[in-house]
Design an enzyme around this catalytic site. Structure first.
Site, mmCIF file in Angstrom:
data_model
loop_
_atom_site.group_PDB
_atom_site.id
_atom_site.type_symbol
_atom_site.label_atom_id
_atom_site.label_comp_id
_atom_site.label_asym_id
_atom_site.label_seq_id
_atom_site.Cartn_x
_atom_site.Cartn_y
_atom_site.Cartn_z
ATOM 1 N N HIS A 171 0.805 -1.219 0.000
ATOM 2 C CA HIS A 171 0.000 0.000 0.000
ATOM 3 C C HIS A 171 0.834 1.264 0.000
ATOM 4 C CE1 HIS A 171 1.140 -0.772 4.101
ATOM 5 N NE2 HIS A 171 0.696 0.397 4.494
ATOM 6 N N CYS A 172 2.158 1.142 0.076
ATOM 7 C CA CYS A 172 3.001 2.336 0.218
ATOM 8 C C CYS A 172 4.007 2.525 -0.907
ATOM 9 C CB CYS A 172 3.754 2.281 1.551
ATOM 10 S SG CYS A 172 2.718 2.509 3.003
ATOM 11 N N ILE A 173 4.935 1.599 -1.022
ATOM 12 C CA ILE A 173 6.126 1.836 -1.844
ATOM 13 C C ILE A 173 5.818 2.028 -3.330
ATOM 14 C CG2 ILE A 173 8.415 0.954 -2.441
ATOM 15 C CD1 ILE A 173 8.418 -0.513 0.231
#
Length: 432
Positions: A267-269
């Site tokens: 969900h981030c990188i």
């Protein structure tokens, strides 16, 4: 300040909006600390499960939910925001199809809060975003209520740092960066997080706090891109990149190991760096490093695809009509989280070339339709007979439950993108 007193005496009521991988762990920590917590979500299925004391996230067990129910009120009724003293926003911040920030979840949540907020409340945004979102965008939405940030209500930003499935660093053990719209906003927000985390790290502004999260994830994205590029180069040179990394990380200073894979997931990188790239345009700045890393991390999935096609050709099998089994659709090992998983992209690419693709994942028994992959599938059982049916088995997630020798001994051809099978004795295993 009255709210700080209520927080320190556990009289403050906490509202958490978005009960996913970030919000639900926060709920648990605040409940364990003795607060009354309201959990808000638009997903009725989640709310009903929580009311039954059940979890829908693998690394959070049912007992963790049932134990907090005396202090926890899950609800889809957002009007109850008026009953709480502190509101924490934990909603998704994806990219749209043009790889631009989609802050609709944050802004829509802000509009709802503005309807029901009251004087003296603390509003904290945790969702990852570009610098200026809290002070400029969210503040303006909240002030439609007629209340002024820093005067009538407190406004802060504290980036989530969740690492799903990480047993060493759970929510309470991860230091929390906090930035406030004003000094009083910071003081109240710090007091709140002081109740549940090992250490709070106050910074001078919400923009600094927003930038902290972006730096953390850009750092990872860039370094993963580096090893992904080296993987492709070393493959041409006949060098095992995994062996290189293992040896390099014996240096006790100046080196941190990052590992290649079939692409970026989570969900981030894969997402967060492009929030800064988009915002940078406002300042006539081109983030070349970030965009190059994104390009490499995207292209590595196509590299894996080509390795599969080449390996099949060498086995006198065409990609069209080939039976391929994907092992692992979670974006990383030992979790049930498939957000932005590169395995889904790879499955789509294979099917577009005529391959017949199945998958196995011990944590994801059914594959629902997603934004990037539209076919529903069920995980096939991992048996010797089943493995032998496939022309190629592709390891995209190195779950601990996967037995490398069992897989190697029962498969015709294996493309290993995670170095699950470390033994070099198997002639049917190729690294990619």
């Amino acid at each position: 300040m009255e709210l700080i007193t209520k927080i320190k005496t556990k009289q403050a009521k906490i509202g958490i909006i978005g009960l996913g991988y970030v919000g639900l762990p926060l709920v648990i920590e605040f409940c364990k600390a003795g607060f009354q917590v309201y959990g808000f979500d638009i997903d009725e299925r989640k709310i009903n499960l929580l009311l039954e004391g059940k979890s829908y996230i693998k690394h959070i067990n049912n007992s963790s939910i049932s134990e907090i129910l005396p202090n926890f009120t899950p609800t889809t009724d957002f009007s109850r925001i008026s009953e709480v003293d502190c509101v924490i926003i934990c909603v998704p911040t994806p990219l749209n199809k043009y790889r631009e920030p989609d802050l609709s979840y944050v802004f829509n949540t802000g509009e709802v809060i503005a309807k029901y907020m009251k004087k003296g409340q603390l509003i904290v945004l945790e969702s990852t975003t570009y610098p200026g979102t809290t002070d400029e965008d969210l503040r303006k939405i909240l002030e439609k209520s007629g209340l002024k940030a820093g005067v009538d209500f407190y406004l802060a930003y504290s980036p989530e740092r969740e690492d799903p499935g990480n047993k060493e660093f759970s929510t309470s053990k991860i230091p929390k960066v906090v930035g406030g719209f004003s000094s009083s906003c910071l003081e109240v927000a710090k007091a709140l997080y002081d109740q549940i985390v090992v250490r709070t790290v106050p910074v001078s502004s919400t923009k600094v706090a927003e930038s902290v999260k972006l730096l953390e994830n850009i750092y990872r994205a860039v370094n993963i891109a580096l090893v992904n590029e080296l993987k492709i180069l070393f493959d041409r040179m006949g060098i095992d990149v995994w062996e290189v990394i293992e040896a390099a990380k014996t240096k006790p200073f100046g080196f941190q190991a990052f590992y290649p894979g079939p692409g970026l997931g989570g969900h981030c990188i894969p997402i967060d760096p492009f929030y800064l790239t988009w915002k940078a345009r406002e300042y006539d700045f081109h983030t070349r490093f970030i965009e190059l890393a994104g390009e490499i991390n995207t292209q590595v999935t196509y590299y894996v695809l080509e390795k599969i096609i080449q390996a099949l050709n060498e086995n006198k099998t065409s990609i069209k009509g080939a039976r391929i089994l994907i092992l692992g659709v979670a974006y990383k090992k030992d979790v049930d989280d498939m957000r932005e998983s590169p395995a889904l992209k790879l499955m789509d690419l294979l099917e577009k070339r005529g391959a017949l693709v199945d998958y196995n994942d011990p944590y994801i028994p059914e594959l629902p339709e997603t934004r990037k992959y539209k076919k529903k599938k069920k995980s096939v059982e991992l048996t010797p007979d089943n493995l032998s049916l496939y022309d190629c088995v592709v390891i995209t997630t190195d779950h601990s439950l996967y037995d490398p020798d069992f897989i190697a001994k029962n498969s015709k051809l294996i493309i290993d993108t995670r170095n699950l099978i470390k033994s070099k004795t198997y002639q049917n295993v190729l690294k990619a």
